[in-house]
Motif scaffolding. Structure first.
Motif, PDB file in Angstrom:
ATOM      1  N   GLU A  68      49.416 -12.563  40.932  1.00 48.82           N
ATOM      2  CA  GLU A  68      49.285 -11.999  42.275  1.00 48.82           C
ATOM      3  C   GLU A  68      50.362 -12.482  43.229  1.00 48.82           C
ATOM      4  O   GLU A  68      50.501 -11.937  44.331  1.00 48.82           O
ATOM      5  CB  GLU A  68      47.898 -12.328  42.838  1.00 48.82           C
ATOM      6  CG  GLU A  68      46.758 -11.629  42.090  1.00 48.82           C
ATOM      7  CD  GLU A  68      45.392 -11.916  42.691  1.00 48.82           C
ATOM      8  OE1 GLU A  68      45.303 -12.761  43.610  1.00 48.82           O
ATOM      9  OE2 GLU A  68      44.412 -11.302  42.236  1.00 48.82           O
TER      10      GLU A  68
ATOM     11  N   SER B 146      38.008 -11.850  46.570  1.00 47.80           N
ATOM     12  CA  SER B 146      38.984 -12.464  45.666  1.00 47.80           C
ATOM     13  C   SER B 146      38.317 -13.298  44.575  1.00 47.80           C
ATOM     14  O   SER B 146      38.729 -13.269  43.416  1.00 47.80           O
ATOM     15  CB  SER B 146      39.943 -13.352  46.467  1.00 47.80           C
ATOM     16  OG  SER B 146      40.813 -14.054  45.616  1.00 47.80           O
ATOM     17  N   GLU B 147      37.295 -14.069  44.947  1.00 51.47           N
ATOM     18  CA  GLU B 147      36.581 -14.907  43.981  1.00 51.47           C
ATOM     19  C   GLU B 147      35.092 -14.861  44.314  1.00 51.47           C
ATOM     20  O   GLU B 147      34.710 -14.674  45.463  1.00 51.47           O
ATOM     21  CB  GLU B 147      37.075 -16.356  44.018  1.00 51.47           C
ATOM     22  CG  GLU B 147      38.492 -16.564  43.513  1.00 51.47           C
ATOM     23  CD  GLU B 147      38.921 -18.018  43.542  1.00 51.47           C
ATOM     24  OE1 GLU B 147      39.559 -18.462  42.581  1.00 51.47           O
ATOM     25  OE2 GLU B 147      38.613 -18.706  44.545  1.00 51.47           O
TER      26      GLU B 147
ATOM     27  N   THR C 169      38.615  -7.270  36.675  1.00 54.18           N
ATOM     28  CA  THR C 169      39.528  -6.893  37.762  1.00 54.18           C
ATOM     29  C   THR C 169      40.813  -7.712  37.699  1.00 54.18           C
ATOM     30  O   THR C 169      41.924  -7.177  37.827  1.00 54.18           O
ATOM     31  CB  THR C 169      38.845  -7.106  39.127  1.00 54.18           C
ATOM     32  OG1 THR C 169      37.651  -6.321  39.173  1.00 54.18           O
ATOM     33  CG2 THR C 169      39.768  -6.696  40.274  1.00 54.18           C
ATOM     34  N   ASP C 170      40.681  -9.025  37.486  1.00 54.33           N
ATOM     35  CA  ASP C 170      41.858  -9.905  37.408  1.00 54.33           C
ATOM     36  C   ASP C 170      42.655  -9.632  36.141  1.00 54.33           C
ATOM     37  O   ASP C 170      43.886  -9.729  36.126  1.00 54.33           O
ATOM     38  CB  ASP C 170      41.423 -11.365  37.452  1.00 54.33           C
ATOM     39  CG  ASP C 170      40.726 -11.731  38.759  1.00 54.33           C
ATOM     40  OD1 ASP C 170      41.035 -11.092  39.787  1.00 54.33           O
ATOM     41  OD2 ASP C 170      39.875 -12.638  38.742  1.00 54.33           O
TER      42      ASP C 170
ATOM     43  N   HIS D 132      44.826  -6.570  36.661  1.00 56.63           N
ATOM     44  CA  HIS D 132      45.958  -6.881  37.542  1.00 56.63           C
ATOM     45  C   HIS D 132      47.039  -7.641  36.778  1.00 56.63           C
ATOM     46  O   HIS D 132      48.241  -7.371  36.941  1.00 56.63           O
ATOM     47  CB  HIS D 132      45.491  -7.697  38.746  1.00 56.63           C
ATOM     48  CG  HIS D 132      46.553  -7.894  39.780  1.00 56.63           C
ATOM     49  ND1 HIS D 132      46.709  -7.061  40.868  1.00 56.63           N
ATOM     50  CD2 HIS D 132      47.551  -8.809  39.877  1.00 56.63           C
ATOM     51  CE1 HIS D 132      47.734  -7.454  41.587  1.00 56.63           C
ATOM     52  NE2 HIS D 132      48.259  -8.525  41.010  1.00 56.63           N
TER      53      HIS D 132
ATOM     54  N   LYS E 198      45.580 -15.719  37.430  1.00 56.05           N
ATOM     55  CA  LYS E 198      45.362 -14.881  38.618  1.00 56.05           C
ATOM     56  C   LYS E 198      46.405 -15.194  39.690  1.00 56.05           C
ATOM     57  O   LYS E 198      47.010 -14.289  40.277  1.00 56.05           O
ATOM     58  CB  LYS E 198      43.946 -15.136  39.151  1.00 56.05           C
ATOM     59  CG  LYS E 198      43.572 -14.402  40.437  1.00 56.05           C
ATOM     60  CD  LYS E 198      42.152 -14.788  40.848  1.00 56.05           C
ATOM     61  CE  LYS E 198      41.781 -14.271  42.218  1.00 56.05           C
ATOM     62  NZ  LYS E 198      41.626 -12.814  42.235  1.00 56.05           N
TER      63      LYS E 198
ATOM     64  N   THR F 112      42.048 -18.856  36.483  1.00 56.76           N
ATOM     65  CA  THR F 112      42.402 -19.040  37.894  1.00 56.76           C
ATOM     66  C   THR F 112      43.913 -19.164  38.079  1.00 56.76           C
ATOM     67  O   THR F 112      44.477 -18.651  39.050  1.00 56.76           O
ATOM     68  CB  THR F 112      41.706 -20.298  38.461  1.00 56.76           C
ATOM     69  OG1 THR F 112      41.917 -21.405  37.579  1.00 56.76           O
ATOM     70  CG2 THR F 112      40.221 -20.072  38.630  1.00 56.76           C
TER      71      THR F 112
END
Length: 530
Positions: free
Chosen positions: A273, A446-447, A298-299, A302, A269, A266
């Protein structure tokens, strides 16, 4: 041949060795202050002397520490180690009642407490008759000020307590997402292996020229990471406040040329971002280590795009002090192919062995899902005064993690989820993680957390709690239509709910126990399934 002694180095030796080599180099930076290794060592000696001579602390005594990250956290750790006492840190975000339970469960003799937590100090005194004293970090009515004690004992030294391999040094409390926290007993011998293993598998070639940024509470994984920095003479940089300030974190990375940090998914992320990641120079980073929970693909992608090939994953619990698997930076890939093994959390850490077992303890073949079990020198000594929990945690010498997963033929591990997260719908086992990965690939989400909820026809069905991205307004019908066809129909969630934020534990993890409680509070469990 019979071994005559099981004596090992007291963990405080890491600090003593580093002081001898680099006395005048920066050890710790926090806010507008920094401390050299010799300066930290003098303060540790002073506090150890005070605990021993004024408060009667000796080998085996437990010292509870309730504080946000600060220099005193580091010092208290090594002062306890030096005396052979046990460091018992709490997560400072826990409530007074939660910390009072930890005080009683650990049988703590004393408490070191930040002056912003008077209710915690009071609750601990009320809950535990064993608690004989409290020391305040800062001015507070519940105990003498920590720094005033340091001044009184300036220049004092104490002998380092001799310790055996299994002598406890740290009570590492589990997060308690499925019940009361349990004190995992970490020992001097075990932790020496853990520190060596972290340096070997997670951040090789770490030296005194490196710098580490702390973005998580030192009470848990970040504290283990700190120990590795002390062992190598690397400086540690603390964030100025108790909350994660992402822009400030990237400023500190640039200022101190930070080369490594420990995060949870978390936090990583958020770091990846935030706009400030592109405004600061972070080329010094070599290892951005994340653990504590699996990171959604996905995270992960990124973060790779934002930071470059520097992210390192490990899987492990407090009971194994993080030492189960590693996925080094070289094995994080932007593209998904069979060769890149998307979704893996890596392979066994050096000196550790993993076994996927069924309910009877039989090892399963590659590709079959079962409980992840582990043996090796990083496994803890057991839970403190909890024989029932110990009986459940160990089977045939293997530590049972409670996590489900499978391994491929090359030994790479894939986590399916917690055994407690699995639900059964129409007779089929459903593992939420696979579903969550799919939902997170939706551009508006997002989550997410998927839970099994009661259903009169199927026994249980999936409910997906989603946090939309800023500016997005997804709805249930659209999400059900979008996910249809992306997996077997029996796995599809039957309901979606949308919240502005996800409940998280004191450790920054998405905690399904808290989510279920919030669903009940909101009445969201009472609606019809689609």
């Amino acid at each position: 041949m019979e071994r005559m002694s099981n004596r090992v180095m007291n963990l405080s030796g890491f600090l003593a060795q580093t002081v001898a080599r680099f006395p005048d180099e920066v050890a710790l930076a926090w806010r507008d202050q920094n401390w050299t290794w010799s300066g930290i060592h003098r303060r540790v000696n002073a506090m150890a002397a005070a605990l021993q001579r004024e408060y009667g602390v000796g080998k085996g005594d437990r010292i509870l520490v309730q504080s946000q990250n600060c220099n005193q956290m580091l010092e208290s750790m090594f002062a306890c180690f030096q005396l052979g006492a046990v460091w018992v840190p709490t997560n400072f975000r826990q409530t007074p009642d939660e910390v009072a339970y930890l005080a009683a469960a650990s049988g703590a003799k004393g408490m070191i407490c930040g002056n912003g937590f008077p209710e915690h100090a009071s609750a601990c005194r009320a809950a535990s008759s064993d608690l004989a004293f409290a020391i305040a970090i800062g001015d507070a009515p519940f105990g003498e000020d920590y720094d005033a004690i340091i001044e009184r004992f300036e220049g004092a030294t104490v002998e380092t307590a001799p310790v055996d391999h299994n002598d406890p040094c740290w009570f590492f409390f589990t997060s308690g997402t499925t019940g009361r926290p349990k004190a995992a007993v970490l020992t001097h011998g075990q932790m020496a292996f853990v520190i060596t293993n972290h340096l070997c598998d997670l951040m090789p070639a770490t030296t005194r020229l490196d710098a580490s940024l702390v973005v998580a509470p030192l009470s848990h994984g970040a504290g283990i990471h700190l120990l590795t920095q002390v062992a190598r003479g690397s400086k540690t940089v603390l964030l100025p406040g108790e909350k994660l300030d992402v822009a400030e974190a990237w400023r500190l990375v640039e200022t101190w040329q930070v080369s490594n940090m420990f995060t949870v998914p978390t936090i990583l992320k958020l770091l990846a971002e935030h706009p400030s990641v592109n405004e600061r120079n972070h080329s010094s980073l070599r290892y951005v280590i994340y653990a504590g929970a699996p990171m959604y693909r996905t995270d992960q992608v990124h973060a790779l795009k934002a930071l470059g090939p520097v992210i390192v994953q490990y899987f492990g619990l407090g009971e194994v002090t993080g030492n189960i698997t590693v996925l080094p930076a070289s094995e994080h890939h932007l593209e998904d192919t069979d060769d890149t093994r998307p979704g893996t959390c890596g392979y066994a850490r050096t000196g550790m062995q993993i076994s996927i077992q069924d309910d009877a303890g039989t090892e399963l073949e590659p590709g079959m899902t079962g409980e992840i079990c582990v043996i090796g020198p990083a496994v803890f000594a057991g839970y403190y005064e909890n024989p029932e929990a110990n009986a459940k945690a160990f089977r045939n010498g293997w530590f049972r993690t409670g996590d489900l997963g499978h391994m491929d033929t090359a030994g790479y591990l894939f986590i399916t989820g917690r055994a407690s997260d699995m639900y059964i719908s129409g007779g089929s086992n459903i593992y939420p993680r696979e579903i969550e990965e799919k939902i997170l690939s939706h551009p508006d989400i997002s989550e997410v957390a998927v839970l099994g909820i009661p259903d009169p026809m199927w026994g249980e069905v999936g409910l997906a709690v989603c946090v939309p991205r800023d500016g997005a307004s997804p709805d249930t019908d659209a999400m059900i239509a979008w996910i249809d066809g992306k997996m077997a129909r029996y796995k599809l969630p039957k309901r979606f709910v949308f919240w502005p934020e996800m409940p998280k534990s004191a450790y920054g993890k998405i905690a399904k126990k808290l989510i279920r409680e919030e669903l009940i509070r909101r009445g969201d469990l009472e609606g019809p399934t689609a």
